[in-house]
Design a protein around this motif. Sequence first.
Motif, PDB file in Angstrom:
ATOM      1  N   ILE A 138       0.868  -1.189   0.000  1.00 17.05           N
ATOM      2  CA  ILE A 138       0.000   0.000   0.000  1.00 17.05           C
ATOM      3  C   ILE A 138       0.897   1.228   0.000  1.00 17.05           C
ATOM      4  O   ILE A 138       1.647   1.456   0.950  1.00 17.05           O
TER       5      ILE A 138
ATOM      6  N   ILE B 245      -8.231   0.251   3.657  1.00 23.87           N
ATOM      7  CA  ILE B 245      -7.560   0.926   2.553  1.00 23.87           C
ATOM      8  C   ILE B 245      -8.473   2.029   2.026  1.00 23.87           C
ATOM      9  O   ILE B 245      -9.596   1.765   1.590  1.00 23.87           O
TER      10      ILE B 245
ATOM     11  N   GLN C  60      -5.629   5.450  -1.805  1.00 19.79           N
ATOM     12  CA  GLN C  60      -4.399   4.678  -1.663  1.00 19.79           C
ATOM     13  C   GLN C  60      -4.235   3.654  -2.793  1.00 19.79           C
ATOM     14  O   GLN C  60      -5.184   2.937  -3.155  1.00 19.79           O
TER      15      GLN C  60
ATOM     16  N   HIS D  12      -2.705   0.215  -4.134  1.00 20.24           N
ATOM     17  CA  HIS D  12      -2.329  -1.029  -3.481  1.00 20.24           C
ATOM     18  C   HIS D  12      -2.342  -2.205  -4.457  1.00 20.24           C
ATOM     19  O   HIS D  12      -2.897  -2.108  -5.550  1.00 20.24           O
TER      20      HIS D  12
END
Length: 282
Positions: free
Chosen positions: A57, A72, A76, A78
Motif C-alpha cells: 500500500i 484501505i 491509496q 495497493h
Amino acid sequence: MSKKTKSIPVNSFAEFSFYISRTSFQSSGDFKEFEQPHRDDLHLFLLQEKGTTSIEIDFQKYKMEPLSVIYIHPTQVHRLIGFENATISSWAINNENLKPEYLKLLEDITPVKNLSLDEKTFSIIVDTVSLCIEFSERKQEKLYNSLLKDSGNTLVALVVSQYLAQSKPTDNFSRFEFITKSFKSILENNFVTIKSPMNYAKKLNISTPYLNECVKNTTGHSVSYHIQQRIVLEAKRLLYHSDKSVKEIATDLGYEDYPYFSRLFSKVTGITALAFRNKNHD
C-alpha cells in the motif's frame, strides 16, 4: 514491467453500494486481477481469517497474519503480492452509503497499518461478515438495499472502533494535537491547490508561526515538511503507476513551474523524478 497507463487504474464497483465476499486463494493465478497496482472507488476492508497475505500500500509492504484486519482508503494505491493458504473476507462501501460520522473517522485515521485483533473481537467480526454475506444473497427482501447499507456500516463501525481503541482519544488531545489533526485533514483535501503554510494557517484562523509550533511540537516536523511529503507521495504514485511525463505530473499537482517541482522532488527524495521511475521499474 507491467504496462502502464495515463492514469492510475481504478477498480470500479459502480454497480455496488456495498460489496462483501469471502475468498480462499489456492494459487497465485487466483488473484491476477488484484496483483497490478490500483485504487478502488470504495472504502475497502480486508480481514485475514486464515493463512498469510502480503500486500503493498503506497510503497509500504505489509504481511497480514490470521486475526488481523486492514482498511484501505480510496486514494491509496495497493496490490496483492502473495499469500500462503489464505482465506480473506473483504468488504467495500461507497461514500454515499457510509454514515457521515464513520466517513469522517475513516478520513481521520488514514493511513493505517494492519491491525491485530483479539480472539473475541475477531470472532464477532467473522460472525458479522457471515451474516452480511447471507444478507447480500437475500435479494428478494423488500428492503434489500437498506439491509446492505446497514450491515455494511455495522462492519465499518466494528473495525473503526478497533483502530480508535489503539489511538489516543480526541477528548484527550492537547491544543497542539487538535490543531495538527485539523491541519492534516485540510492538507489531504487541498494539497494540490494550497502549497503555503500561511494559507493553511488562515483556514484555521491562526498565525503561521503558531501553526508551525503546533505541528512541529506534535510531529517533530514543520508544516512545510508535511505539505511536501504529501505532494511527493502523490507524485510517486503517478510516476510508478502511470506513464504521465514528469511535466504532466507537475501540472496535475498544481505546479506550472516544472523545474521548481523537479527540484522539490529531488530535495525530498534524494533522487530525481525520472531516476525514481527508472529505479522502481528496473
